[in-house]
Every structure is written in C-alpha cells, then in structure tokens.
Scaffold this motif. Structure first.
Motif, mmCIF file in Angstrom:
data_model
loop_
_atom_site.group_PDB
_atom_site.id
_atom_site.type_symbol
_atom_site.label_atom_id
_atom_site.label_comp_id
_atom_site.label_asym_id
_atom_site.label_seq_id
_atom_site.Cartn_x
_atom_site.Cartn_y
_atom_site.Cartn_z
ATOM 1 N N GLY A 50 -4.910 3.892 -1.080
ATOM 2 C CA GLY A 50 -4.936 2.635 -0.338
ATOM 3 C C GLY A 50 -5.737 2.773 0.944
ATOM 4 N N ASP A 89 2.132 1.803 -3.488
ATOM 5 C CA ASP A 89 1.083 2.428 -4.309
ATOM 6 C C ASP A 89 0.935 3.907 -3.991
ATOM 7 N N LYS A 136 -1.205 6.151 -6.092
ATOM 8 C CA LYS A 136 -2.429 5.365 -5.981
ATOM 9 C C LYS A 136 -2.901 5.353 -4.534
ATOM 10 N N ARG A 192 -7.348 -3.424 1.976
ATOM 11 C CA ARG A 192 -6.880 -4.610 2.693
ATOM 12 C C ARG A 192 -7.420 -4.575 4.120
ATOM 13 N N TYR A 205 -13.369 3.887 -2.274
ATOM 14 C CA TYR A 205 -12.457 2.741 -2.265
ATOM 15 C C TYR A 205 -13.180 1.469 -2.682
ATOM 16 N N GLY A 248 -9.103 2.570 -5.199
ATOM 17 C CA GLY A 248 -7.881 2.240 -4.475
ATOM 18 C C GLY A 248 -7.903 0.800 -4.003
ATOM 19 N N ARG A 249 -6.734 0.354 -3.516
ATOM 20 C CA ARG A 249 -6.626 -1.010 -3.010
ATOM 21 C C ARG A 249 -7.086 -1.046 -1.552
ATOM 22 N N ARG A 261 -8.484 -2.033 -9.723
ATOM 23 C CA ARG A 261 -7.227 -1.360 -9.444
ATOM 24 C C ARG A 261 -7.262 0.053 -9.988
ATOM 25 N N LEU A 276 0.820 -1.203 0.000
ATOM 26 C CA LEU A 276 0.000 0.000 0.000
ATOM 27 C C LEU A 276 0.857 1.257 0.000
ATOM 28 N N GLU A 328 -14.311 -8.142 -5.431
ATOM 29 C CA GLU A 328 -13.231 -7.664 -6.272
ATOM 30 C C GLU A 328 -13.326 -6.152 -6.417
#
Length: 804
Positions: free
Chosen positions: A37, A30, A35, A352, A344, A349-350, A384, A27, A381
């Motif tokens: 996160g 990114d 990017k 987690r 998000y 964004g990613r 990205r 993250l 999913e």
C-alpha cells in the motif's frame, strides 16, 4: 472556484479517527493480508499535510494509528526478535529459535550495539486513546509476524536515511608537552546519499537503508520520532516549520506459516511473505515570490516543484495510456520520488492520496492546480495485487498445539495430584484409624485392632519415607546433573559468545570488503555499460561495413562477369584486328618493296645522268647546260621509261585520295612552329583543335595529329599521324591510328671548288658555268611522300650551288 469531484470530501471539523477509518484502515488490512500500500499527503505549503500524517498529542494522525492497528492485530502472534532477518536485498531470511537466541545474546553483549532509545514524552507516547483503537479482522493465526520500519527523506532529489547514526571522525590527538594527549574537537561527517536498486522481483528499494525490527507501537513511534528530528525543515514566510523534503516512512511486515506441529516458524524462505506500507509526507509546492526564499531555499523550492511536476507528468501519461490505448513511456526515472514508487503505479499495490486544502485566498491559484491534478489522478486505474500463496497446512495448528499442552498438563496433574494440591503423599494413602472407644477394661478386640492399624500406618509411613528419600535423591542427582549441564552450557555459551565475537569481527571485515567490492562493482558496471555501448557502436559499424563489403563483392562479381564478357569480345576484336594488321603489314611490305625499287631506279637514273654529263664534258667547245629543276616520279612502272630529251616541267600538287568528303579533326598543339614554307598540309572541311575533345570527335570520322621533332641533321621534321574515329560500346569515341606521314625540308648549298690546275687559259668561261664534275653533280634530289590514305603533298627541295 470551478467544481471538482472527489470520492470523499472531509470537512474542517473531521476527526483523525474518522479520517483514518476511511483512508488508512483499508491499507493496513491489505498489509496484514500480504498486500502493499502507498499513501500520499499532497497540497500546497501550510495546508496541514504533516499534521494529517503525524497528528498531535491526544490526536494521533494516520501514521501512529496505523502502527497501533498493526500491533493490536498481530501482537500475540509476533515471532521472537531476530527470527526474521533482512538480507539487505529487499528480502527476508528465517532463522531457527537457537540462531535467534544466539543473535540476541551477541547483540546484547556486543559493545557496538545501538544505544537504548530514550523514553518518549508521555504526551507524545499517549497519542491514541484506547477507545479509538482498531483491530484487523481475518488475521491468520497460524503465522508468525515481525515488523520492520525504515525512515528516509528525499531532499534535493537525493535520498538520505533518517535512522542512520551520525558517525564521528576524530582528529588525531596532539600532545601538549606533558604526558597526556589533547584531543581536538570532533567533526561530523554529513550523511551519505543512498541509491535505488531493483530486487529479483523487479521491486525498487533503497539500498543500504537501515531497517529496525520493532515489537510495539510505542517503540515504532519512538523510532519515527528519532528520525523526524533529523528531517529538513525551514522557516519561510508561509510556514514557520516548512518541510523542505519528501519524507517516506516504510512499514514492512514479514510473515511466515508455522510448521505442521504449530510450534516453530517454517524454515522455508519461499514461504515468507513480505508486504509494506509506505506513508509519504510530500513537501508542499510553493512559489518563491510568495515565500521570499533566497539562496539555498530557492534551490530547495525548485527541486520540490520539479519532483511534484514529474509526479504529475507520470500520472498524466498513465491516464493517457489507459484512456487512449497508447503506449508512451512513463518518465519514472526523472525523479527519485516517482522512481521509488514505480511498482505501485504499475499495479503492485493500492495507492491513495489525501489532498490537503488551505482556504486561504492567497493560495487560490495553487489550490486550483492541486485540485485539478487530484481530480485527474482518480481516473488512473491501478491493478489490485494478487493474493499471497497458501502454505498448504491445515488451519488451526496453533490452537491444537495449545490444547494439546493443556491436556498434557492436566494429565500430569492428575497423575501427581497430591503434590499439586499440597499433600506430601504421592503414591500411597494412610489407612484410617479404627474406633478407639473402650467400654470395658477387659476389651481385647479394640486395642489389638488399634495396634494393628497403627502398625500398618507405620509400615506405610516407612514406605513413604523410603519413596520420598528415593525421590529426593533422584531430585538431587537431577539437580546436580542440571547444575553440571548449566555450567557446561554456560561454558559453551561463553565459548560460543567468543566465537560469535570473532565471527562478528569477521562479518564486519566482510561487510567492509563487500562495500569495497560493491563500489568496485559499480565502477565495473559503469565500465561495462560504456563497453556495451562501444561494442554496440562497433557492431553497427561492422554490420554497415559488412553490408558495404557484400555490396562491393556483388559489384565486383558483376564487374568480373562484365570483364569476362569484355575479354571474350576483345578476343574476337583482337583476332579481327590481327587479321586486319596482317593484311596491312603485307600491303606495307609490298609498298616498301615498291619504294625500294623506285629508289634503285632513281639511283640508276642518277648514274645515267652522271654518265651523260661526264660524256658531254669531254666534248670540246660545248657550253655547260643550264641549271634545271626536275620532277622525279614517285612510283616505278613495270619497264623503265626513256630519259626525257627536254627540260622536265614540275607538275602541280596532287591531293591525296583520302581528302574526300570525310570530316577531319585537325589536332595541332599550341607548341607547333610555323616553318614558313610555300607548301603546307591543308585539310579542308576540318575542325582545328589544340587538345582532343569528345565533342569534336563525335562530329568527325577522321583524325590527324601534327607532331614536330628535330631530325638527326638538326632540321625540324613534321609528322602527320592519321587515324579513324570509331564509336565504342559505352557511347564514347576512340581513335584507331592507321598511317604516319613524315614531312622534311632540306637545303643543299652549292659551293665552288677552286681548281688550282686545269683552268682554261683563254678565260672565256662565264661565272655561271659548271666547271667540273663535282659542281655539276652538286644537285641533290630528295623526296618524302606519304601513302594515299589521307591528306598530304609531295615536297621537293632543290638548291643550286654556284660559283662565287
């Protein structure tokens, strides 16, 4: 326990470094590459979420390690302070070096500048060992970077800024009777909740949140620790310091490319890339029965569980939409934590999540729910994010500029080498001295050569002195000019500081005005929303009314066309009826003429009878004729018939020709009176009704109405109004009146007239005899006969007047 599968499972003995390398390091990479996160720590109360995020001295958690990695990667490429400046709309502005310098001086000289942060405890400051430091790869060295951090918490579904300074509201001082005022204790205003807004790129952000620009990991962690002290925690049965709110630490990285020369930041706001990393420490889900919460703690636990439940609901709907192809609306707005990170989950964004599990047996059921939800989130999913655009310049501009500076310094050093090496000679070298050895006292060569060399050295020295003096004078003039420039610059800076102070006051006033206008704007937006809803309701009503009006217009057009067709038909009916009534009027006129002729004939007959009576009365010794009833004819023939010589006999009643096989509706109102006469209008095969009805009219083809009224002489007069029942085009019945028959009863009284003269002397006249012409003529015959168009009768009333 049921089996659950995850991407990575860490044991009890896992180190913070290993956890950071697998979870947070991608993250941070990114973030540096532009990017976004998002990192969650999720679990039940007391499972170690805060420790995973923060860590302890010597064992830094995910947050301090992320900060350390960021500054290890961009430390030498950071821009000077205030080159990047937030615009309070989730965007970044770029200032020039001069504007940034003035901004720094203004903030340093301003009395309202924030206080210097206190120094951290060495144990807390040294949370990360040097050998455990990480550094990102592929950092763009032709960009300038700047880090901004903000720290908020979501408590009871309200957002509070943990970095906001708590302001004091001092109460007005009271006088103690002397010369000095006494100030009461100050009151602290509780922090105000913040609101969520959407920027021009449709990203959610916290409006009015304080963002601090930092230049080192220690400074960033110091800011974090200052906000951590304000976070809501409480002592519960399960945890001594249980988090009662969701904390969000936002790291925002602004980067912009250098210009073509590689010296300054490119002054183009469109080239600025802003990326952020959100580190979220969620409050633990808990059951109030196990924690023993009461009062405020119950409300806090309810809000925490509700927000976590809404997070699960959003994840479940996202999973269902992706797996089943549905398009259900995700309820992001039901909770602040999901509304803030809506972008998000939509692919900006990613994301987690670190699930913390406590092996305590008492948390078994809640741990099952947590692991089931965490396993389900793996099936969602998230797209990205796209790579940031490239500025278009060739790479390596910073290194080329550094190499150019080094080459320029080397050339200057070569050009002015003696000065750099400590020698006093810059342009000239002293000639060397010749050999001074004398072997012969009469040597005339060595001494002249030495004298010449000394003279040359003296001349060179004089030239060097002159050049030195010139250079010194030039240096003095330059220093003097520099001093003058510095003095003027200091004056200019002071003047600019004064102007900046005035501008700062104006800005503060403008900010206050902007806040007022924003509040007014919110109120106006609320009113606009209400007006838009009202306008929508009115538009719907207008649309429905227009449709109804169009329907009525169409109906009216149809009615008008039907009316025109009806008028055309009625014109034909009227013309036919007019022709019919003309014939009927002609017939009635003829009948009336015949009736008048009959009346004249009756009068003639009466006069003849009167004449005969008068003639008979003059014959002596003849008795009076007896009283008789006469039936006078109702129609007059072509030639008058001779008078009957015998007493006429009254014929039987003859019914009208209209009383045939037709079926009649006998309408006799309830207010009709029975006159008690012998002769009554009798209508056979009739339906008697007191009020007309469609059912009765549909069964008959004739109609008669009995109407009673008082005549001019005070007697009751009965009228029979007759008509034909006809069918209408609409399927109903209508009555067309054709005749009126009038029935009237009159009584004639015979009064004896006393004669004072001319009475018979012999007295042989009887009581019932007619004594005079008046008595004999007191016989009145009246007849009212109807036409032959319906049921009726002929009624004669004869009254005898006798002597008393």
């Amino acid at each position: 326990m049921s089996p659950y599968s995850f991407k990575k499972v860490f044991g009890v003995s896992v180190s913070q470094r290993e956890l950071f390398e697998h979870v947070a390091k991608p993250l941070v990479d990114d973030l540096i590459h532009g990017k976004n996160g998002l990192l969650f720590t999720y679990g039940v109360t007391g499972s170690g979420k805060t420790f995973t995020m923060t860590g302890s001295p010597g064992q830094g958690g995910l947050l301090p390690r992320s900060l350390d990695m960021i500054f290890n990667s961009i430390g030498s490429f950071q821009a000077k302070r205030y080159v990047f400046k937030t615009d309070d709309k989730n965007g970044m502005d770029v200032q020039s070096e001069v504007d940034a310098l003035l901004e720094r001086q203004r903030r340093e000289n301003s009395l309202s500048a924030p206080k210097t942060l206190q120094k951290l405890d060495p144990e807390i400051a040294d949370m990360i060992m040097q050998e455990e430091a990480f550094k990102a790869e592929g950092v763009d060295e032709d960009c300038s970077y700047s880090i901004f951090v903000s720290y908020i918490e979501i408590y009871n579904n309200y957002i509070y800024d943990l970095l906001e300074e708590t302001q004091e509201d001092a109460i007005k001082p009271k006088w103690n009777g002397g010369g000095t005022p006494v100030r009461q204790n100050t009151e602290f205003i509780p922090p105000q909740s913040k609101i969520l807004r959407e920027d021009q790129n449709h990203n959610m952000y916290v409006a009015g949140c304080m963002e601090v620009e930092i230049k080192s990991a220690e400074e960033a962690f110091q800011v974090f620790w200052r906000g951590q002290k304000k976070r809501k925690v409480a002592n519960t049965r399960l945890n001594r310091e249980s988090s009662r709110s969701h904390s969000v630490f936002i790291i925002k990285l602004a980067q912009a490319p250098l210009d073509a020369d590689g010296d300054n930041v490119l002054q183009d706001k469109n080239q600025v890339t802003v990326s952020q990393l959100c580190l979220v420490d969620l409050a633990g889900s808990e059951r109030t029965g196990r924690t023993g919460a009461e009062g405020t703690r119950i409300r806090e636990a309810g809000n925490i569980n509700q927000s976590l439940l809404n997070l699960r609901t959003c994840i479940e709907i996202l999973r269902e939409n992706q797996m089943c192809g549905t398009n259900k609306m995700v309820p992001y707005r039901d909770s602040k934590i999901t509304h803030l990170f809506k972008n998000y989950f939509d692919g900006e964004g990613r994301v987690r999540m670190v699930v913390c599990v406590n092996p305590n047996a008492g948390d078994y059921e809640e741990t099952l729910l947590v692991m089931r939800f965490a396993e389900m989130t793996q099936e969602v999913e998230v797209a990205r994010p796209a790579d940031r655009p490239i500025c278009g310049f060739t790479p390596g501009r910073r290194y080329r500029n550094q190499a150019f500076k080094e080459e320029l310094s080397r050339k200057l050093e070569e050009r002015g080498g003696p000065i750099d090496r400590g020698n006093s000679c810059t342009r000239y070298n002293l000639p060397p001295l010749p050999s001074c050895e004398l072997t012969d006292p009469h040597d005339d060569i060595t001494l002249p050569r030495l004298i010449e060399a000394l003279q040359n050295r003296h001349r060179v020295r004089q030239m060097m002195i002159e050049d030195y003096n010139k250079a010194a004078n030039m240096m003095k003039s330059m220093l003097q000019e520099l001093d003058n420039n510095l003095i003027s610059r200091d004056n200019f800076i002071q003047e600019q500081n004064g102007k900046l102070t005035e501008k700062y006051k104006i800005i503060q006033n403008n900010k206050a005005e902007i806040e007022r206008l924003e509040k007014k704007n919110k109120m106006q937006e609320h009113k606009i929303d209400i007006l838009q809803k009202t306008a929508k309701i009115y538009e719907d009503d207008k649309r429905s009314l227009q449709q109804e009006l169009e329907t009525r217009d169409q109906r009216l057009q149809r009615e008008l066309s039907e009316k025109r067709r009806m008028e055309q038909r009625m014109h034909g009916v009227v013309s036919d009826t007019q022709l019919k009534w003309e014939k009927e009027c002609e017939r009635r006129v003829n009948a009336m003429q015949l009736e008048m002729q009959n009346k004249l004939w009756v009068k003639d007959e009466k006069l003849k009878q009167l004449k005969a009576i008068v003639t008979e009365s003059k014959t002596p010794g003849r008795p009076d004729p007896p009283l008789r009833e006469e039936r006078l004819p109702t129609k007059r023939s072509a030639s008058p018939s001779p008078l009957p010589t015998t007493t006429p006999v009254r014929p039987l009643h003859r019914r009208s020709r209209s009383a045939g096989g037709e079926k009649w509706v006998d309408h006799k109102p309830t207010s009709s009176m029975d006159l008690g006469t012998v002769l009554q209008p009798v209508i056979p095969n009739a339906i008697q009704v007191s009020a007309p009805s469609e059912k009765a009219l549909s069964k008959c083809d004739k109609y008669v109405l009995t109407h009673q009224e008082i005549a001019s002489d005070g007697e009751i007069q009965t009228k029979l109004i007759k008509g034909d029942v006809i069918k209408t085009r609409g399927g109903g019945q209508a009555v067309q009146f054709t005749d009126i028959e009038t029935l009237k009863q009159e009584l004639a009284t015979v009064r004896k007239r006393k004669s004072s003269e001319g009475a018979p002397a012999n007295g042989d006249q009887k009581d019932g005899a007619w004594t005079d012409v008046e008595t004999r003529c007191a016989v009145a015959v009246e007849m009212k006969a109807g036409s032959n168009m319906g049921p009726g009768y002929e009624h004669h009333g004869i009254t005898k007047r006798r002597k008393p």
